[in-house]
Design a protein around this motif. Sequence first.
Motif, PDB file in Angstrom:
ATOM      1  N   MET A   1      44.568  35.844  43.516  1.00  0.00           N
ATOM      2  CA  MET A   1      43.404  35.990  42.652  1.00  0.00           C
ATOM      3  C   MET A   1      43.458  37.340  41.961  1.00  0.00           C
ATOM      4  O   MET A   1      43.860  38.338  42.562  1.00  0.00           O
ATOM      5  CB  MET A   1      42.103  35.885  43.461  1.00  0.00           C
ATOM      6  N   PRO A   2      43.036  37.408  40.685  1.00  0.00           N
ATOM      7  CA  PRO A   2      43.009  38.688  39.975  1.00  0.00           C
ATOM      8  C   PRO A   2      41.747  39.478  40.318  1.00  0.00           C
ATOM      9  O   PRO A   2      40.732  39.401  39.622  1.00  0.00           O
ATOM     10  CB  PRO A   2      43.045  38.273  38.502  1.00  0.00           C
ATOM     11  N   LEU A   3      41.808  40.234  41.385  1.00  0.00           N
ATOM     12  CA  LEU A   3      40.661  41.015  41.833  1.00  0.00           C
ATOM     13  C   LEU A   3      40.831  42.461  41.400  1.00  0.00           C
ATOM     14  O   LEU A   3      41.940  42.966  41.289  1.00  0.00           O
ATOM     15  CB  LEU A   3      40.508  40.947  43.351  1.00  0.00           C
ATOM     16  N   GLY A   4      39.702  43.144  41.184  1.00  0.00           N
ATOM     17  CA  GLY A   4      39.754  44.548  40.808  1.00  0.00           C
ATOM     18  C   GLY A   4      38.457  44.974  40.183  1.00  0.00           C
ATOM     19  O   GLY A   4      37.457  44.247  40.173  1.00  0.00           O
ATOM     20  N   THR A   5      38.422  46.185  39.637  1.00  0.00           N
ATOM     21  CA  THR A   5      37.238  46.744  39.015  1.00  0.00           C
ATOM     22  C   THR A   5      37.606  47.277  37.648  1.00  0.00           C
ATOM     23  O   THR A   5      38.751  47.605  37.363  1.00  0.00           O
ATOM     24  CB  THR A   5      36.651  47.885  39.856  1.00  0.00           C
ATOM     25  N   GLY A   6      36.590  47.361  36.798  1.00  0.00           N
ATOM     26  CA  GLY A   6      36.790  47.964  35.486  1.00  0.00           C
ATOM     27  C   GLY A   6      37.726  47.179  34.588  1.00  0.00           C
ATOM     28  O   GLY A   6      38.394  47.749  33.733  1.00  0.00           O
TER      29      GLY A   6
ATOM     30  N   ALA B   1      33.185  26.483  48.566  1.00  0.00           N
ATOM     31  CA  ALA B   1      34.205  26.786  47.568  1.00  0.00           C
ATOM     32  C   ALA B   1      34.469  28.282  47.575  1.00  0.00           C
ATOM     33  O   ALA B   1      33.526  29.082  47.497  1.00  0.00           O
ATOM     34  CB  ALA B   1      33.776  26.324  46.179  1.00  0.00           C
ATOM     35  N   ALA B   2      35.740  28.666  47.675  1.00  0.00           N
ATOM     36  CA  ALA B   2      36.163  30.063  47.581  1.00  0.00           C
ATOM     37  C   ALA B   2      36.867  30.245  46.245  1.00  0.00           C
ATOM     38  O   ALA B   2      37.848  29.541  45.961  1.00  0.00           O
ATOM     39  CB  ALA B   2      37.086  30.427  48.733  1.00  0.00           C
ATOM     40  N   TYR B   3      36.376  31.158  45.413  1.00  0.00           N
ATOM     41  CA  TYR B   3      36.902  31.314  44.056  1.00  0.00           C
ATOM     42  C   TYR B   3      36.702  32.758  43.604  1.00  0.00           C
ATOM     43  O   TYR B   3      36.036  33.570  44.274  1.00  0.00           O
ATOM     44  CB  TYR B   3      36.200  30.350  43.092  1.00  0.00           C
ATOM     45  N   CYS B   4      37.305  33.071  42.467  1.00  0.00           N
ATOM     46  CA  CYS B   4      37.191  34.411  41.882  1.00  0.00           C
ATOM     47  C   CYS B   4      36.082  34.396  40.844  1.00  0.00           C
ATOM     48  O   CYS B   4      36.126  33.599  39.888  1.00  0.00           O
ATOM     49  CB  CYS B   4      38.523  34.818  41.253  1.00  0.00           C
ATOM     50  N   TRP B   5      35.084  35.261  41.047  1.00  0.00           N
ATOM     51  CA  TRP B   5      33.962  35.343  40.105  1.00  0.00           C
ATOM     52  C   TRP B   5      33.714  36.815  39.778  1.00  0.00           C
ATOM     53  O   TRP B   5      33.425  37.608  40.647  1.00  0.00           O
ATOM     54  CB  TRP B   5      32.706  34.713  40.718  1.00  0.00           C
ATOM     55  N   GLN B   6      33.871  37.150  38.488  1.00  0.00           N
ATOM     56  CA  GLN B   6      33.706  38.531  38.025  1.00  0.00           C
ATOM     57  C   GLN B   6      34.605  39.483  38.817  1.00  0.00           C
ATOM     58  O   GLN B   6      34.187  40.547  39.265  1.00  0.00           O
ATOM     59  CB  GLN B   6      32.241  38.962  38.093  1.00  0.00           C
ATOM     60  N   GLN B   7      35.844  39.041  39.000  1.00  0.00           N
ATOM     61  CA  GLN B   7      36.886  39.804  39.691  1.00  0.00           C
ATOM     62  C   GLN B   7      36.496  40.155  41.128  1.00  0.00           C
ATOM     63  O   GLN B   7      36.923  41.161  41.673  1.00  0.00           O
ATOM     64  CB  GLN B   7      37.231  41.076  38.897  1.00  0.00           C
TER      65      GLN B   7
END
Length: 610
Positions: free
Chosen positions: A52-57, A122-128
């Motif tokens: 998943m594309p996780l991060g900040t900014g 459901a496990a998903y990426c939301w707003q990184q």
Amino acid sequence: AVPGGRQRARFLAVGGWDNTIRVFSLDPDDCMSVLAVLALPAQAETAALLSMPLGTGGRGAETFFLTIGLNNGVLLRAKLDPRNGQLSDTRTRFLGTKPAKLFRLPIGGIDGVLCLSSRPWAAYCWQQQLTLSPVSYQHLEHGCSFASEHCPEGLVAVAGNTLRILSLDKLGDAFNAESLPLRYTPRKIAHHSASGHVVVVESDHNAYNEDEKAQLYEAAGIPPPLPAGSEVPDEDEAEEGVLMESVVGVPRGGMGKWASCVRLVDPATKATLSLLELPDNEAALSVAIVPFRERAGESIVIVGTAKDMTLHPRTCAAGFIHAYKFTNNNTTLELLHKTQVEDVPYALCAFSGRLLAGVGKSLRIYELGQKKMLRKCQLLGLPTMAQSIHVVSATRIVVGDLAESFHWVKYKRAENALVLFADDPAPRWLTASCVVDVNTLAGADKFGNVFLLRLPQEVSDDVDDAQLLTSGEGIVNGAPSKADAIVQFHVGDTITSLQKVVLGPGCAEVILYTTLQGGIGALLPFSSKEDLELLQALEMHLRQEAPPLCGRDQLFFRSAFFPIKGVVDGDFCAYFNRLPPDEQRTIASDLDRTPAEIAKKLEELASRIL
């Protein structure tokens, strides 16, 4: 060789019978070598690897996760190092009572996981950010990704002996809401436990009822518009001039004109079973379902109304207490009788087989008679008006005053008397309240403050032992004893309801509140002193390292009316996950923790709520 259009997987995760899961390398030079072993609290049911594309900014870096579904209904998640395959930052979440099954599928254009236990998740990426949310649907047994012209991103699932095609909508929402259009503004609601039906009282000021509106439209020679909740007409019918009330509005009746009704609803089917329109300019303001001992515990619907009521100054020609009984297998309401009172019956509650009613500035106990309600006892002298009533025990009652907060009342059964023995020293304009325990109440005022009041233990013991010092009559400062404020917190929006609830299996009991602008929040009690001290320190560091954009200090905002007391601002602490990595490491080092440990603790506390 790898076929064209495909990529070689780097890792293989295998769960064993010995309650472990092993990560193997699929590198051709070092194939099937064990890279990591993770001990599990229970046997693994399924496993899934995803990125998943996780991060900040806006810097969403690909993060690899190994998700494991255990046979005890727990979802275990660990971060996978893409270089050496090591596992770290292990987190768990209870999903349900059945073994957790995991299925990979695209959610929001990114890899996600469908988790199936006694309820689907459901496990998903939301707003990184990695988000795990419950799916508002029935129990599913199996799922798989599905795509077509009409459903570009869906899933096909098995439920019982049926095959279903679904799509996941409203990602990021914690709650799923279904609405039922009503005729007027809902004021109060009461639940009938025997049938599961609910009784809703509705009223609108400056409005006409349905019969009066029909007469006005007929006199004006125009077709009446369709009421709210009606089916939208076809295009051919719309061209003929069919209008909707939600678009064109309704005629206004002027000040002091009310329209009101009592509605019986089946919440399972959202069907209106019975609807009673109130005549003579009466406004329904309160409702309660009371099992009266005179009728062998039969549940009677009690509705409080006011006739010709004006809001400012608050006056009314008369108040009425209506008594309805359930008929036709609890699907219709039949009026038994109505009793006239001199003021607005704004608060109603069941009390030991009788009715406890707040009528203006008085608190009264009624029994059900053949032709009217029979008054048996009353307490006079409430400051403004009884806004709410809570029965704590067979002898203790808490009355919420409209502008003077809570008042504790003792019922002396031998003397058939109500005695005021404690109150709140601070004046508060109450909008919502609920009982936390026998000595503690939660309340909210119209200025956006939520608070908890607790009766001192010595006062509670003296009253329960019948050692009441004085009745409080003639005391300048109200009741002889005062309650202590143990929690003060400014939410920033008017709170409309408070409930002590458990939102899911494995979750903690919280105080849930809703606000005038549609917000939903929760107050979670800390279970350990260590968690409390950690979040207090985190909140203090965030005030210094992450000041608000608008310049208003967080401490000043949360103390807008009363100094904040006994509360850690969870919304503010969650801002830690959105800080740049450098600031996260700075704050974490001051707390002798790592950023992952702090993020894990915040996630654990959030999972105790929902």
